[in-house]
Design an enzyme around this catalytic site. Structure first.
Site, PDB file in Angstrom:
ATOM      1  N   HIS A 120     -71.322  34.479 -86.165  1.00 18.97           N
ATOM      2  CA  HIS A 120     -71.054  33.334 -85.281  1.00 18.97           C
ATOM      3  C   HIS A 120     -69.962  33.632 -84.254  1.00 18.97           C
ATOM      4  CE1 HIS A 120     -68.340  32.479 -88.753  1.00 18.97           C
ATOM      5  NE2 HIS A 120     -67.531  32.008 -87.839  1.00 18.97           N
ATOM      6  N   CYS A 130     -93.455   9.723 -83.689  1.00 13.57           N
ATOM      7  CA  CYS A 130     -93.732   8.774 -84.761  1.00 13.57           C
ATOM      8  C   CYS A 130     -94.512   7.554 -84.270  1.00 13.57           C
ATOM      9  CB  CYS A 130     -92.414   8.324 -85.380  1.00 13.57           C
ATOM     10  SG  CYS A 130     -91.284   7.692 -84.139  1.00 13.57           S
TER      11      CYS A 130
HETATM   12  C1  PCO Z   1     -88.975  11.501 -84.085  1.00 14.36           C
HETATM   13  N1  PCO Z   1     -88.206  11.948 -83.103  1.00 14.36           N
HETATM   14  C2  PCO Z   1     -88.661  12.226 -81.893  1.00 14.36           C
HETATM   15  C3  PCO Z   1     -87.593  12.564 -80.908  1.00 14.36           C
HETATM   16  C4  PCO Z   1     -87.838  13.738 -80.099  1.00 14.36           C
HETATM   17  N2  PCO Z   1     -89.125  13.712 -79.497  1.00 14.36           N
HETATM   18  C5  PCO Z   1     -89.402  14.371 -78.393  1.00 14.36           C
HETATM   19  C6  PCO Z   1     -90.819  14.278 -77.876  1.00 14.36           C
HETATM   20  C7  PCO Z   1     -91.625  15.554 -78.172  1.00 14.36           C
HETATM   21  C8  PCO Z   1     -93.045  15.416 -77.625  1.00 14.36           C
HETATM   22  O1  PCO Z   1     -93.065  15.152 -76.281  1.00 14.36           O
HETATM   23  C9  PCO Z   1     -91.751  15.813 -79.641  1.00 14.36           C
HETATM   24  C10 PCO Z   1     -90.987  16.751 -77.514  1.00 14.36           C
HETATM   25  O2  PCO Z   1     -91.460  13.167 -78.400  1.00 14.36           O
HETATM   26  O3  PCO Z   1     -88.562  15.017 -77.826  1.00 14.36           O
HETATM   27  O4  PCO Z   1     -89.826  12.177 -81.591  1.00 14.36           O
HETATM   28  C11 PCO Z   1     -88.776  10.415 -84.627  1.00 14.36           C
HETATM   29  S1  PCO Z   1     -89.649   9.328 -85.247  1.00 14.36           S
END
Ligand code: PCO
Length: 199
Positions: free
Chosen positions: A83, A168
């Site tokens: 690190h 989600c």
């Molecule tokens: C899940 N968390 C997330 C947060 C981060 N999500 C993202 C976008 C991506 C797809 O476009 C996964 C890159 O949704 O940065 O989804 C929690 S429920």
């Protein structure tokens, strides 16, 4: 003449947005044909980040460091402390994505893995950019704002999350900034640094 190098350390933590790491690296390496200098890239992952992409599929010259690497590299006095070496090596660090857990750890000074040890020992004269990514409910928790403020007070730069339909199914702020926006910002900070170094 050989092009000069810009050493970029890419940190990835355990948000689902870590699935964008291969495309982020790919986009950065594509720039190498177009600019005066080349990006040399190392990646440092948390154990949970590894859940979202295949580290072995990254280009061969992109070294990947994980917690096991830190521990296997040190056996006796004089051996490298990964690190510390990574922090000395890098011209800049980008953490994309920065999840709520690692954000909180950084803000409070905790260092219990390779990535947080690297940021805890960070040389504040070097740029460190971070791209928060988390569910909207975490994003809206008052602690998130406080933690981000702490990082900004140290001079770290936020590339803010955006609003979209999250993995989600919820729609709201918390998605990692688009890869193109992250690449543009990296390029601009790197260009400035390279310009200063050559003057
Ligand atoms: C899940 N968390 C997330 C947060 C981060 N999500 C993202 C976008 C991506 C797809 O476009 C996964 C890159 O949704 O940065 O989804 C929690 S429920």
């Amino acid at each position: 003449m050989e092009k000069s190098k810009f050493r970029l350390l890419v940190g990835a933590t355990g948000s689902v947005a870590a699935l964008k790491i291969p495309i982020l690296i790919d986009s950065l390496l594509k720039l190498n044909d177009q600019q005066q200098y080349i990006f040399e890239i190392y990646v440092v992952v948390t154990e949970h980040a590894k859940h979202f992409f295949e580290t072995s599929n990254l280009p061969g010259d992109v070294k990947v460091y994980d917690d096991a690497e830190e521990w296997s590299s040190w056996n006796k006095r004089g051996d490298p402390v990964v690190h510390i070496e990574l922090g000395k090596w890098a011209d800049m660090m980008i953490i994309a994505p920065l999840d709520a857990n690692t954000l909180a750890k950084m803000a409070q000074g905790l260092c219990d893995n390779l990535l947080t040890c690297t940021t805890r020992a960070w040389d504040m004269s070097k740029p460190l950019l971070f791209c928060p990514a988390m569910n909207t409910r975490m994003w809206e928790h008052p602690l998130t704002y406080k933690h981000i403020q702490i990082l900004k007070e140290w001079g770290h730069e936020e590339i803010p999350p955006i609003k979209k339909k999250l993995i989600c199914g919820d729609t709201g702020v918390g998605a990692m900034a688009e890869v193109e926006a992250i690449v543009e910002r990296i390029k601009s900070v790197a260009n400035d640094k390279m310009l200063k170094a050559n003057n």
